[in-house]
Design a protein around this motif. Structure first.
Motif, PDB file in Angstrom:
ATOM      1  N   SER A  26       0.814  -1.209   0.000  1.00  0.00           N
ATOM      2  CA  SER A  26       0.000   0.000   0.000  1.00  0.00           C
ATOM      3  C   SER A  26       0.847   1.257   0.000  1.00  0.00           C
ATOM      4  CB  SER A  26      -0.911   0.014   1.223  1.00  0.00           C
ATOM      5  OG  SER A  26      -0.129   0.130   2.411  1.00  0.00           O
ATOM      6  N   ARG A  48     -10.926  -3.684  -2.866  1.00  0.00           N
ATOM      7  CA  ARG A  48     -11.248  -2.631  -1.905  1.00  0.00           C
ATOM      8  C   ARG A  48     -10.136  -1.580  -1.880  1.00  0.00           C
ATOM      9  NH1 ARG A  48     -13.280  -6.436   3.095  1.00  0.00           N
ATOM     10  NH2 ARG A  48     -15.466  -6.613   2.481  1.00  0.00           N
ATOM     11  N   LYS A  49      -8.893  -2.044  -1.765  1.00  0.00           N
ATOM     12  CA  LYS A  49      -7.761  -1.122  -1.712  1.00  0.00           C
ATOM     13  C   LYS A  49      -7.645  -0.323  -2.999  1.00  0.00           C
ATOM     14  CE  LYS A  49      -3.604  -2.651  -2.589  1.00  0.00           C
ATOM     15  NZ  LYS A  49      -3.011  -1.785  -3.637  1.00  0.00           N
ATOM     16  N   ASP A  50      -7.793  -0.991  -4.136  1.00  0.00           N
ATOM     17  CA  ASP A  50      -7.597  -0.301  -5.413  1.00  0.00           C
ATOM     18  C   ASP A  50      -8.727   0.674  -5.717  1.00  0.00           C
ATOM     19  OD1 ASP A  50      -5.299  -1.732  -5.586  1.00  0.00           O
ATOM     20  OD2 ASP A  50      -5.925  -3.039  -7.216  1.00  0.00           O
ATOM     21  N   THR A  87     -12.308  -0.229   3.173  1.00  0.00           N
ATOM     22  CA  THR A  87     -10.959  -0.029   2.640  1.00  0.00           C
ATOM     23  C   THR A  87      -9.877  -0.549   3.571  1.00  0.00           C
ATOM     24  OG1 THR A  87     -10.882   2.198   3.566  1.00  0.00           O
ATOM     25  CG2 THR A  87     -11.668   1.974   1.301  1.00  0.00           C
ATOM     26  N   THR A  88     -10.219  -1.441   4.501  1.00  0.00           N
ATOM     27  CA  THR A  88      -9.211  -2.031   5.377  1.00  0.00           C
ATOM     28  C   THR A  88      -8.188  -2.789   4.539  1.00  0.00           C
ATOM     29  OG1 THR A  88     -10.831  -2.312   7.118  1.00  0.00           O
ATOM     30  CG2 THR A  88      -8.821  -3.611   7.298  1.00  0.00           C
ATOM     31  N   THR A  89      -6.899  -2.555   4.802  1.00  0.00           N
ATOM     32  CA  THR A  89      -5.851  -3.193   4.003  1.00  0.00           C
ATOM     33  C   THR A  89      -5.458  -4.538   4.574  1.00  0.00           C
ATOM     34  OG1 THR A  89      -4.109  -2.076   5.232  1.00  0.00           O
ATOM     35  CG2 THR A  89      -4.913  -0.986   3.258  1.00  0.00           C
TER      36      THR A  89
END
Length: 279
Positions: free
Chosen positions: A69, A236-238, A270-272
């Motif tokens: 990230s 989610r992250k992207d 958006t939890t990584t």
């Protein structure tokens, strides 16, 4: 740079570890920083040189970053950029925002870090087989250097333009992948309501006009449940990075984002992965 390079590597996680394996198999020398003893043991046995501090990977031809990230990049790479030599190129595989790469410039002794963004598409198995797709953005000479490295684990290498452009291509690709995946999952729900098994509809889609790469991934992973569990954390992250990028650049992606967030997959969280830990 000669064909065989000395490479510093950080981020030997799910995809990064097979990248290192491929680099070693191709004959490159790899200096590896990792906090995970089991990863270090496996890769040192394969020929990697373990180093005790992350700055120790900086005095090389190419530093490869495969951190997860933007948060990890900003926590780890400033020290590396500050210690890089004039001819060292930093190849960043992290999918985040171009603004993060620009923030690394302040840590370079020259005021402009020699960074090539190399966002990629593909899985750990694809990396292990040398079949990743890599999008390279940066100065032409630096991209040429990066190309000699990623050839060890990439089948398709696409030059996209200026620094940050590879990341933008990856973000748009994953935004479209998320929207098409959500639509395909909705289609499978409709099929089940009509009494059609997922396997039958997916087989039909694989050779028909309604098919897509998302549909092929759903089939290959054994159905919607496993597909959702596999891709959701990454998407989610992207998607969060897409939203941040759009805000920074004044770009309206609301129509696509609405579809991406409006299907069976819950992509709003958006939890990584791995709580931001360095791999």
């Amino acid at each position: 740079m000669s064909t065989l390079a000395t490479i510093g590597f950080v981020g030997a996680g799910r995809v990064g570890e097979p990248m290192v394996e491929r680099l070693l198999a191709a004959g490159h020398r790899v200096r590896l920083y990792t906090r995970r003893a089991e990863v270090g043991d496996r890769l040192s046995a394969a020929g990697a040189q373990l180093v005790p501090a992350v700055r120790d990977i900086a005095d090389v031809d190419v530093v490869v970053n495969c951190l997860f990230s933007d948060a990890q990049v900003l926590a780890v790479l400033p020290e590396v950029v500050g210690a890089m030599g004039e001819r060292t190129v930093l190849l960043s595989h992290t999918t985040g925002t171009p603004a993060t790469l620009s923030r690394l410039d302040q840590f370079s002794p020259t005021g402009k870090a020699a960074v090539v963004d190399g966002a990629f598409s593909g899985t750990a198995d694809a990396a292990r087989a040398g079949r990743l797709v890599i999008y390279l953005g940066g100065e032409p000479e630096q991209v040429a250097t990066a190309r000699q490295v990623v050839g060890a684990y990439a089948e398709h290498i696409i030059t996209t333009g200026a620094r940050g452009s590879g990341m933008l291509v990856k973000l748009l690709n994953n935004l479209l992948f998320a929207t098409i995946g959500q639509v395909t999952l909705r289609g499978l729900e409709a099929g089940r309501a009509l009494g059609i098994d997922d396997s039958a509809l997916l087989e039909a889609l694989s050779v028909s006009g309604g098919g897509s790469n998302a549909g092929r991934h759903i089939a290959a992973l054994g159905g919607p449940d496993r597909y959702t569990a596999t891709v959701t954390p990454f998407l989610r992250k992207d998607l969060a990075a897409c939203q941040e990028m759009a805000a920074e650049m004044g770009l309206d992606l609301s129509a696509l984002l609405a579809v991406a967030h409006g299907g069976p997959m819950d992509l709003a969280d958006t939890t990584t992965l791995e709580n931001g830990a360095v791999r």
